[in-house]
Design a protein around this motif. Structure first.
Motif, PDB file in Angstrom:
ATOM      1  N   VAL A   1     -60.207 -11.662 -50.573  1.00 23.49           N
ATOM      2  CA  VAL A   1     -60.416 -10.281 -50.134  1.00 23.49           C
ATOM      3  C   VAL A   1     -61.840  -9.853 -50.443  1.00 23.49           C
ATOM      4  N   GLN A   2     -62.445  -9.203 -49.478  1.00 30.49           N
ATOM      5  CA  GLN A   2     -63.770  -8.614 -49.644  1.00 30.49           C
ATOM      6  C   GLN A   2     -63.668  -7.144 -49.291  1.00 30.49           C
ATOM      7  N   GLY A   3     -64.196  -6.289 -50.138  1.00 33.27           N
ATOM      8  CA  GLY A   3     -64.180  -4.852 -49.894  1.00 33.27           C
ATOM      9  C   GLY A   3     -62.914  -4.207 -50.428  1.00 33.27           C
ATOM     10  N   ASN A   4     -62.961  -2.874 -50.507  1.00 30.05           N
ATOM     11  CA  ASN A   4     -61.800  -2.133 -51.003  1.00 30.05           C
ATOM     12  C   ASN A   4     -61.558  -0.850 -50.204  1.00 30.05           C
ATOM     13  N   GLY A   5     -62.033  -0.864 -48.966  1.00 29.64           N
ATOM     14  CA  GLY A   5     -61.870   0.307 -48.115  1.00 29.64           C
ATOM     15  C   GLY A   5     -60.459   0.460 -47.583  1.00 29.64           C
ATOM     16  N   PRO A   6     -60.149   1.644 -47.052  1.00 31.66           N
ATOM     17  CA  PRO A   6     -58.794   1.938 -46.576  1.00 31.66           C
ATOM     18  C   PRO A   6     -58.416   1.233 -45.271  1.00 31.66           C
ATOM     19  N   GLU A   7     -59.394   0.859 -44.453  1.00 29.34           N
ATOM     20  CA  GLU A   7     -59.105   0.124 -43.208  1.00 29.34           C
ATOM     21  C   GLU A   7     -58.949  -1.349 -43.563  1.00 29.34           C
ATOM     22  N   ARG A   8     -57.844  -1.942 -43.146  1.00 32.74           N
ATOM     23  CA  ARG A   8     -57.519  -3.314 -43.544  1.00 32.74           C
ATOM     24  C   ARG A   8     -57.653  -4.266 -42.367  1.00 32.74           C
ATOM     25  N   VAL A   9     -58.239  -5.447 -42.651  1.00 26.47           N
ATOM     26  CA  VAL A   9     -58.499  -6.432 -41.597  1.00 26.47           C
ATOM     27  C   VAL A   9     -58.182  -7.835 -42.117  1.00 26.47           C
ATOM     28  N   LEU A  10     -57.369  -8.579 -41.362  1.00 31.34           N
ATOM     29  CA  LEU A  10     -57.138 -10.000 -41.623  1.00 31.34           C
ATOM     30  C   LEU A  10     -58.080 -10.783 -40.724  1.00 31.34           C
ATOM     31  N   ALA A  11     -58.726 -11.822 -41.254  1.00 32.71           N
ATOM     32  CA  ALA A  11     -59.636 -12.653 -40.469  1.00 32.71           C
ATOM     33  C   ALA A  11     -59.110 -14.080 -40.422  1.00 32.71           C
ATOM     34  N   LEU A  12     -58.906 -14.578 -39.196  1.00 31.15           N
ATOM     35  CA  LEU A  12     -58.373 -15.914 -38.964  1.00 31.15           C
ATOM     36  C   LEU A  12     -59.446 -16.782 -38.306  1.00 31.15           C
ATOM     37  N   HIS A  13     -59.706 -17.920 -38.895  1.00 37.42           N
ATOM     38  CA  HIS A  13     -60.802 -18.800 -38.482  1.00 37.42           C
ATOM     39  C   HIS A  13     -60.465 -19.659 -37.257  1.00 37.42           C
ATOM     40  N   HIS A  14     -61.452 -20.405 -36.820  1.00 41.58           N
ATOM     41  CA  HIS A  14     -61.317 -21.288 -35.657  1.00 41.58           C
ATOM     42  C   HIS A  14     -60.794 -22.659 -36.054  1.00 41.58           C
ATOM     43  N   TRP A  15     -60.628 -23.524 -35.066  1.00 44.52           N
ATOM     44  CA  TRP A  15     -59.946 -24.799 -35.221  1.00 44.52           C
ATOM     45  C   TRP A  15     -60.673 -25.777 -36.133  1.00 44.52           C
ATOM     46  N   LEU A  16     -61.970 -25.844 -36.114  1.00 47.04           N
ATOM     47  CA  LEU A  16     -62.678 -26.883 -36.853  1.00 47.04           C
ATOM     48  C   LEU A  16     -63.328 -26.388 -38.138  1.00 47.04           C
TER      49      LEU A  16
ATOM     50  N   ARG B   1     -70.174 -12.086 -43.268  1.00 47.65           N
ATOM     51  CA  ARG B   1     -69.636 -11.298 -44.382  1.00 47.65           C
ATOM     52  C   ARG B   1     -70.658 -10.402 -45.068  1.00 47.65           C
ATOM     53  N   ARG B   2     -71.902 -10.777 -45.069  1.00 45.89           N
ATOM     54  CA  ARG B   2     -72.918  -9.949 -45.749  1.00 45.89           C
ATOM     55  C   ARG B   2     -73.156  -8.619 -45.035  1.00 45.89           C
ATOM     56  N   TYR B   3     -72.710  -8.510 -43.783  1.00 49.14           N
ATOM     57  CA  TYR B   3     -72.929  -7.298 -42.991  1.00 49.14           C
ATOM     58  C   TYR B   3     -71.716  -6.376 -42.948  1.00 49.14           C
ATOM     59  N   LEU B   4     -70.666  -6.719 -43.631  1.00 45.65           N
ATOM     60  CA  LEU B   4     -69.431  -5.938 -43.568  1.00 45.65           C
ATOM     61  C   LEU B   4     -69.463  -4.759 -44.531  1.00 45.65           C
ATOM     62  N   ASP B   5     -68.868  -3.668 -44.116  1.00 47.47           N
ATOM     63  CA  ASP B   5     -68.814  -2.444 -44.913  1.00 47.47           C
ATOM     64  C   ASP B   5     -67.571  -2.478 -45.801  1.00 47.47           C
ATOM     65  N   GLY B   6     -67.750  -2.849 -47.058  1.00 43.05           N
ATOM     66  CA  GLY B   6     -66.639  -2.961 -47.993  1.00 43.05           C
ATOM     67  C   GLY B   6     -66.127  -1.642 -48.525  1.00 43.05           C
ATOM     68  N   SER B   7     -66.849  -0.556 -48.283  1.00 44.50           N
ATOM     69  CA  SER B   7     -66.341   0.746 -48.732  1.00 44.50           C
ATOM     70  C   SER B   7     -65.411   1.361 -47.690  1.00 44.50           C
ATOM     71  N   ALA B   8     -65.580   0.982 -46.442  1.00 45.81           N
ATOM     72  CA  ALA B   8     -64.717   1.499 -45.375  1.00 45.81           C
ATOM     73  C   ALA B   8     -63.582   0.526 -45.040  1.00 45.81           C
ATOM     74  N   PHE B   9     -63.795  -0.771 -45.321  1.00 47.93           N
ATOM     75  CA  PHE B   9     -62.835  -1.803 -44.934  1.00 47.93           C
ATOM     76  C   PHE B   9     -62.479  -2.713 -46.096  1.00 47.93           C
ATOM     77  N   SER B  10     -61.282  -3.251 -46.051  1.00 47.42           N
ATOM     78  CA  SER B  10     -60.839  -4.355 -46.896  1.00 47.42           C
ATOM     79  C   SER B  10     -60.560  -5.519 -45.950  1.00 47.42           C
ATOM     80  N   TYR B  11     -61.198  -6.654 -46.195  1.00 48.05           N
ATOM     81  CA  TYR B  11     -61.043  -7.827 -45.341  1.00 48.05           C
ATOM     82  C   TYR B  11     -60.351  -8.929 -46.125  1.00 48.05           C
ATOM     83  N   ALA B  12     -59.356  -9.534 -45.529  1.00 46.15           N
ATOM     84  CA  ALA B  12     -58.708 -10.707 -46.116  1.00 46.15           C
ATOM     85  C   ALA B  12     -59.053 -11.904 -45.237  1.00 46.15           C
ATOM     86  N   PHE B  13     -59.791 -12.849 -45.787  1.00 46.47           N
ATOM     87  CA  PHE B  13     -60.182 -14.065 -45.085  1.00 46.47           C
ATOM     88  C   PHE B  13     -59.191 -15.150 -45.473  1.00 46.47           C
TER      89      PHE B  13
END
Length: 174
Positions: A14-29, A39-51
């Motif tokens: 998980v990256q970020g602790n914002g109230p908007e939640r996002v799951l990130a699913l990678h590609h085949w290879l 990831r360095r450009y993501l807003d962690g105060s507005a979003f929580s991302y689970a990679f």
């Protein structure tokens, strides 16, 4: 939710602790590290991302399963459950985009939106003849992986970029 092993949650970060939640699913290879540069450009105060690492990739490289899109979708929903996320959005890259579409079918009240990055369509991506051989051969042949990376990115990257993608893919996917 077919294919999910009860009580098992695939690895995620998980990256970020914002109230908007996002799951990130990678590609085949690749694994979840494929989102590294973004990831360095993501807003962690507005979003929580689970990679998420799908079975057969990254920290889930040796996790047994059926390795189907249905299982990827079920595992991603299990990650959301583990996080206590009732609703969330999904970013899906290539095969991750197809799994995101399945998640929407399996849990329409939970998936708020989907962002597909060159997603495989819900109808699938039929491979025949030489294309089938190229993709099947990529499991063992790094030259096939290189060709796939080159062709799917418009043959616009140099050898250093292609070498890095192939090397990373060999380390992070089974």
């Amino acid at each position: 939710m077919t294919g999910h092993v009860a009580g098992h949650v695939v690895p995620y970060e998980v990256q970020g602790n914002g109230p908007e939640r996002v799951l990130a699913l990678h590609h085949w290879l690749s694994d979840r590290s494929s989102f590294g540069h973004l990831r360095r450009y993501l807003d962690g105060s507005a979003f929580s991302y689970a990679f998420v690492d799908c079975r057969g990739y990254g920290e889930a490289m040796d996790t047994p399963g059926t390795y189907t899109m249905e299982e990827v979708a079920a595992d991603a929903l299990a990650v959301a459950d583990d996080l206590g996320w009732n609703t969330f959005s999904v970013i899906g890259h290539s095969m991750g985009g197809k799994a995101a579409q399945l998640m929407l079918l399996d849990a329409p009240s939970r998936v708020r939106s989907i962002v597909g990055i060159s997603p495989v369509p819900a109808s699938g991506f039929p491979l025949e003849g030489e294309m089938w051989e190229l993709f099947v051969g990529a499991v063992e042949d790094s030259g096939n992986r290189r060709t796939i990376f080159d062709v799917t990115t418009g043959s616009r990257h140099d050898d250093a970029w292609l070498d890095a993608r192939v090397s990373g893919s060999e380390r992070s996917s089974s």
